[in-house]
Design a protein around this motif. Structure first.
Motif, short mmCIF file in Angstrom:
data_model
loop_
_atom_site.label_atom_id
_atom_site.label_comp_id
_atom_site.label_asym_id
_atom_site.label_seq_id
_atom_site.Cartn_x
_atom_site.Cartn_y
_atom_site.Cartn_z
N LEU A 46 0.83 -1.21 0.00
CA LEU A 46 0.00 0.00 0.00
C LEU A 46 0.86 1.26 0.00
CD1 LEU A 46 -2.83 -1.01 2.52
CD2 LEU A 46 -3.14 -0.47 0.10
N ASP A 68 -5.49 -1.11 -13.70
CA ASP A 68 -6.78 -1.16 -13.01
C ASP A 68 -7.48 -2.50 -13.24
OD1 ASP A 68 -6.43 1.35 -11.97
OD2 ASP A 68 -7.60 2.37 -13.53
N ALA A 71 -5.79 -5.07 -11.19
CA ALA A 71 -6.16 -4.86 -9.78
C ALA A 71 -7.56 -5.40 -9.50
CB ALA A 71 -6.09 -3.37 -9.44
N ASP A 72 -8.50 -5.18 -10.42
CA ASP A 72 -9.85 -5.73 -10.25
C ASP A 72 -9.81 -7.25 -10.21
OD1 ASP A 72 -11.10 -3.30 -10.11
OD2 ASP A 72 -11.60 -3.21 -12.24
N LYS A 75 -8.48 -8.31 -6.90
CA LYS A 75 -9.51 -8.18 -5.85
C LYS A 75 -10.44 -9.39 -5.86
CE LYS A 75 -12.88 -5.49 -6.84
NZ LYS A 75 -13.63 -4.28 -7.19
N PHE A 284 -3.25 -5.41 -6.91
CA PHE A 284 -4.45 -4.82 -6.29
C PHE A 284 -4.07 -3.93 -5.11
CE2 PHE A 284 -7.49 -5.64 -2.69
CZ PHE A 284 -8.45 -4.70 -3.09
N PHE A 285 -3.16 -4.39 -4.26
CA PHE A 285 -2.76 -3.58 -3.11
C PHE A 285 -2.01 -2.32 -3.54
CE2 PHE A 285 -2.78 -7.79 -0.69
CZ PHE A 285 -4.02 -7.54 -0.12
N THR A 288 -4.43 0.13 -5.07
CA THR A 288 -5.21 0.73 -3.98
C THR A 288 -4.45 1.88 -3.35
OG1 THR A 288 -6.33 -1.37 -3.51
CG2 THR A 288 -6.33 0.29 -1.77
N LEU A 291 -4.80 5.50 -4.55
CA LEU A 291 -5.91 6.35 -4.13
C LEU A 291 -5.51 7.31 -3.02
CD1 LEU A 291 -8.73 3.63 -3.93
CD2 LEU A 291 -8.36 5.28 -5.77
N LEU A 352 -10.82 -4.59 2.96
CA LEU A 352 -10.30 -3.68 1.94
C LEU A 352 -11.10 -3.79 0.64
CD1 LEU A 352 -8.23 -1.62 1.07
CD2 LEU A 352 -6.66 -3.49 0.50
N LEU A 356 -13.41 -0.64 -1.00
CA LEU A 356 -13.21 -0.07 -2.33
C LEU A 356 -14.48 -0.17 -3.18
CD1 LEU A 356 -9.59 -1.22 -3.14
CD2 LEU A 356 -10.37 0.99 -2.33
#
Length: 413
Positions: A46, A68, A71-72, A75, A284-285, A288, A291, A352, A356
């Motif tokens: 992170l 992205d 990352a999806d 997740k 993904f982390f 995140t 953001l 987490l 999100l």
């Protein structure tokens, strides 16, 4: 600022393959460094995302569709693995005690978290979402208990089994809140939603479970096909949940539960977990972390210190009360009570992922289900509990094992 702008402009201009190589180096290096300094890898990833993200170095820019998408997928795999890794045999071994503790460790943080949300001025739906984020837990201390040799003890079995209920119930509550937030609240709408969930979840488990097991059985002699079928089962479950407007993470988790017993000890499962845990989930982390604006984050935490303290306190107290009641009911030692408390503290995977999803959920009025203030507080919650939980587990699991050798436990009910 001029120096930072200079670095940003050159970082953004790097070739795509160079950025990819940099990202892989960060994932490898940060994970290894985190283990060496004794902090969870998720925390290091992170923070690396914060540094690489648009608010600091801006290596990957504002528009990053490939990152992205990865990352999806990470997740969804995170939630899929959460369903796969639950030991259903342990759940059945101490079923009554597992269900009792599962309900306790879900309900107390849910109620206290919801009360904190209401106390700080949030509406009922968002307050309940905040409570649902605290209801689940991630078994970061599982490897510690196994390494010590205390994984054969009943308190650990009960805690692992309780994860089935806590994760499932928290996601169901979260899904109901998302739907209510988007559609608006009405008694008839809520009743219809409860019926949909009560019918859909068992149906999905039945259909995806039987269909998935059938396809996996057909493909078990072809490891590549088996690998693809597991991906397909997860994707199919996610698509089905979206039909009834449930969050995609619910479908991924249920898919893992549905094929849980069918894929255990299969080489393709281990390979999928290897790819997911070494590539997609770390991405993904890191994404995140994109953001987080560190300056705004620090300002937000200072301005909302009481909210952050209240949320962390609600989680620690709620999980602590649940562990104390369970220990009293089951006649566990003090060390066992502290161990199951420590195991249920870490808030990482489901917390987490759900946060999100809530942050990305916007109603017709343009309001977010989870605002930036809660998002920042959840990052603090993850940092505190992912550090505190394993430290406590390391200490008390050894004491639990020592006390069990002096006094044998009764057989689980």
């Amino acid at each position: 600022m001029d120096a930072l702008d200079f670095i940003r402009s050159h970082a953004l201009a790097l070739p795509q393959l160079t950025k990819f190589a940099l990202g892989m180096a960060v994932i490898f290096g940060v994970s290894a460094l985190s283990r060496r300094v004794g902090i969870p890898a998720v925390v290091g990833l992170l923070f690396s995302g914060v540094v690489l993200g648009p608010h600091v170095l801006s290596v990957f820019g504002e528009q990053r569709p490939i990152a992205d998408f990865f990352a999806d997928l990470g997740k969804l795999l995170l939630m899929f693995f959460a369903g796969l890794e639950i030991d259903l045999a342990l759940f059945r071994r101490a079923q009554r005690r597992t269900i009792t503790f599962g309900l306790l460790t879900t309900s107390f943080p849910l109620v206290l978290g919801s009360a904190v949300g209401l106390m700080f001025g949030y509406g009922m739906v968002t307050a309940v979402v905040l409570g649902s984020l605290l209801a689940s837990h991630t078994l970061l201390g599982m490897s510690i208990v196994t390494k010590i040799g205390a994984n054969r003890l009943e308190p650990f079995t009960v805690t692992v089994g309780a994860t089935v209920l806590s994760d499932t119930l928290s996601l169901v509550v979260f899904a109901m809140c998302v739907s209510t937030f988007l559609r608006g609240f009405s008694v008839s709408g809520l009743s219809l939603q409860l019926v949909e969930i009560a019918v859909f979840i068992p149906l999905l488990l039945l259909v995806v479970g039987r269909g998935g097991r059938y396809l996996l059985k057909k493909a078990e002699d072809d490891e590549a096909a088996y690998f693809v079928v597991m991906f397909g089962v997860m994707a199919a479950a996610v698509a089905l949940t979206q039909i009834v407007q449930l969050p995609d993470i619910v479908g991924a988790f249920l898919a893992g539960l549905a094929v849980n017993t069918a894929v255990q000890l299969k080489p393709a499962k281990e390979k999928l977990e290897f790819i997911g845990n070494s590539f997609f989930i770390p991405i993904f982390f890191v994404v995140t972390g994109f953001l987080i604006d560190p300056i705004a984050f620090a300002r937000s935490i200072i301005d909302n210190a009481f909210l952050a303290a209240a949320v962390v306190g609600a989680l620690i107290v709620g999980k602590g009360i649940a562990a104390a009641i369970a220990a009293r009911l089951f006649k566990y030692t003090r060390a066992a009570q502290m161990t199951i408390w420590s195991l249920t503290l870490p808030q990482v995977a489901a917390t987490l992922a759900a946060t999100l999803v809530g942050f990305d959920t916007v109603n017709a009025a343009g309001e977010r289900l989870v605002d930036a203030r809660i998002l920042d507080v959840v990052f603090v919650l993850i940092l505190v509990t992912a550090t505190l939980g394993p430290i406590m587990t390391q200490r008390f699991a050894r004491l639990m094992l020592a006390s069990s050798e002096d006094r044998p436990h009764k057989k689980a009910a």
